[in-house]
Enzyme design. Sequence first.
Site, PDB file in Angstrom:
ATOM      1  N   GLY A  18     -21.654   1.164 -12.197  1.00  0.00           N
ATOM      2  CA  GLY A  18     -20.820   0.842 -11.054  1.00  0.00           C
ATOM      3  C   GLY A  18     -21.623   0.885  -9.780  1.00  0.00           C
ATOM      4  N   GLY A  19     -20.959   0.587  -8.673  1.00  0.00           N
ATOM      5  CA  GLY A  19     -21.651   0.564  -7.393  1.00  0.00           C
ATOM      6  C   GLY A  19     -22.090   1.942  -6.932  1.00  0.00           C
ATOM      7  N   PHE A  20     -21.352   2.999  -7.319  1.00  0.00           N
ATOM      8  CA  PHE A  20     -21.625   4.331  -6.817  1.00  0.00           C
ATOM      9  C   PHE A  20     -21.792   5.373  -7.917  1.00  0.00           C
ATOM     10  CE2 PHE A  20     -18.853   2.029  -3.869  1.00  0.00           C
ATOM     11  CZ  PHE A  20     -19.728   1.886  -2.807  1.00  0.00           C
ATOM     12  N   VAL A  23     -21.821   5.606 -15.994  1.00  0.00           N
ATOM     13  CA  VAL A  23     -21.219   6.363 -17.085  1.00  0.00           C
ATOM     14  C   VAL A  23     -22.150   6.309 -18.288  1.00  0.00           C
ATOM     15  CG1 VAL A  23     -19.212   6.643 -18.589  1.00  0.00           C
ATOM     16  CG2 VAL A  23     -18.906   5.818 -16.248  1.00  0.00           C
ATOM     17  N   LYS A  38     -19.734  10.797 -16.265  1.00  0.00           N
ATOM     18  CA  LYS A  38     -19.858   9.945 -15.083  1.00  0.00           C
ATOM     19  C   LYS A  38     -20.709  10.668 -14.066  1.00  0.00           C
ATOM     20  CE  LYS A  38     -16.969   6.958 -13.761  1.00  0.00           C
ATOM     21  NZ  LYS A  38     -15.804   6.162 -13.275  1.00  0.00           N
ATOM     22  N   ARG A 130      -6.320   5.204  -5.468  1.00  0.00           N
ATOM     23  CA  ARG A 130      -6.955   4.228  -4.567  1.00  0.00           C
ATOM     24  C   ARG A 130      -7.850   3.212  -5.256  1.00  0.00           C
ATOM     25  NH1 ARG A 130      -9.096   7.107   0.811  1.00  0.00           N
ATOM     26  NH2 ARG A 130      -8.975   4.958   1.516  1.00  0.00           N
ATOM     27  N   ASP A 149     -11.030   7.690 -13.329  1.00  0.00           N
ATOM     28  CA  ASP A 149     -11.731   7.401 -12.073  1.00  0.00           C
ATOM     29  C   ASP A 149     -10.860   7.646 -10.846  1.00  0.00           C
ATOM     30  OD1 ASP A 149     -13.746   6.792 -10.385  1.00  0.00           O
ATOM     31  OD2 ASP A 149     -13.870   4.663 -10.870  1.00  0.00           O
TER      32      ASP A 149
END
Length: 490
Positions: A18-20, A23, A38, A130, A149
Amino acid sequence: MHAPEIPGFTFVDLVGEGGFADVFRYQQELPTRQVAIKVLRSGSDAASIELFRAEANVMAQLSNHPSIVPIYQAGVSSDGRAFLVMEFCPPPHVAQRYRTQPLAVGEVLDIGVKIASAVETAHRAGILHRDIKPHNILTSTFGVPLLTDFGIASVVGETGAGAQGLSIPWSPPESLTADSHDVRSDVYSLAATLYSLLIGHPPYERRDAPNDNASLMTRIERGQLTPLRRPDVPASLIDVLRRAMAVEIDKRPVSAMVLGRQLQDVQIELRQSPTRLEVMDASPAAVGEGHPNDARTLVRPVSVIIPAAVHERLGPLQPAADEHASRPGAARAATGSSSARRPPPRRDGDRRLALPARIGIGAVAVALVAAVGYALVAGSGGDDGPQDGPLRGEDPPDAVIDVPPAPVVSKSGKGTRWTFTWTQDEPRERDEFKVLLTGDGADQDAPEYTAATSKTLTVPRDATVCIQVSLSRVGSPPSPPSDQVCVVGR
């Protein structure tokens, strides 16, 4: 990005990037099992690590929910990266499946109710997800949908939608330009996710137009939802999802609980057993309250310890009890009163936190409840204006439902050629009719949904065809079926 060395765990392979955060799959030594870990991509300072640990403790307590991915432990690797150890859920997940083939209506409704239960549980503990999207709904070994997440990849870096780690195709309009603290933003994203599973692509993606971020954001802000044209998807389900994705936040259901109840309404309409809403209520006042439950809803008060490190964080914004509108459908929602407080206006300086601090803040949950408790309201957004609702746990009064009358069917013709015609009092745009043909001369295996008001067919000699018609109207439950009208071929 390389996998960190974590004592007691042996690296197996990379699961996702992922961007940040990334996993990885690890083999845990004791007890022996495969787990998903993660790992944040950047290190954090001491204060942020402490906040990360505190938030992880809260999420671990909520991960006992049957529709939230279990969290086994959290920590910081030797190179300073925070990590979460979670249950390993083997693919394929809905994120891979829906792009290949849209999911069946019954499965989407089941997923929707179960994930709504998880989102409601998080909201009652003061946690905003979010980032609800298909990729964050995993499937357990036993096929149970699990939400994951809770903000671990959110609110990292500078301000703005892209930097916050928002997934634009499923983000509500208010989140594209500023941080949202309203639970109805999560309601929107859940509805957008379910819409994606039904249509086979993100809700604002189009095959005949550009689908870059700027184009998607323009459609989201204007509410230009791509039409869902599947004959097996009832109009009532499309209406529920459209209302939950309203551009104006006050027109959406005020809670995930209410959206779940509306999805149960559709299950009942389709003659399916409603999936049970199972909510863990971690609001501070919940333990001492009575929670009358029914066959469709189970609310279980739980005690969640809010660590001192997050004790002063602002809780999510809950709509006031008089801000919800009567919802369509005949089902009754479990509802509540709200004493939630709105967070004060954020100053520009509040958005420019240092990167390590923002990593810590977004590590597991974007927002956690303050010491002052709240009791969640329930109701729904609609077009009919505000009205008061009962307290949570009470059996709400029967809603005033605008049930359309049954259509009136007539027949004309002779021999083997016959035409059925039906009329409706005060017809409206987007009215749709459910047409059911029966008899030894009928060649229809399932009901037909159409906007037409007549049907012509050839009836074999000495065979019988009977017809019944009911009305599906947006914002109303289905009408009763018409009187059965039959013809015989001559």
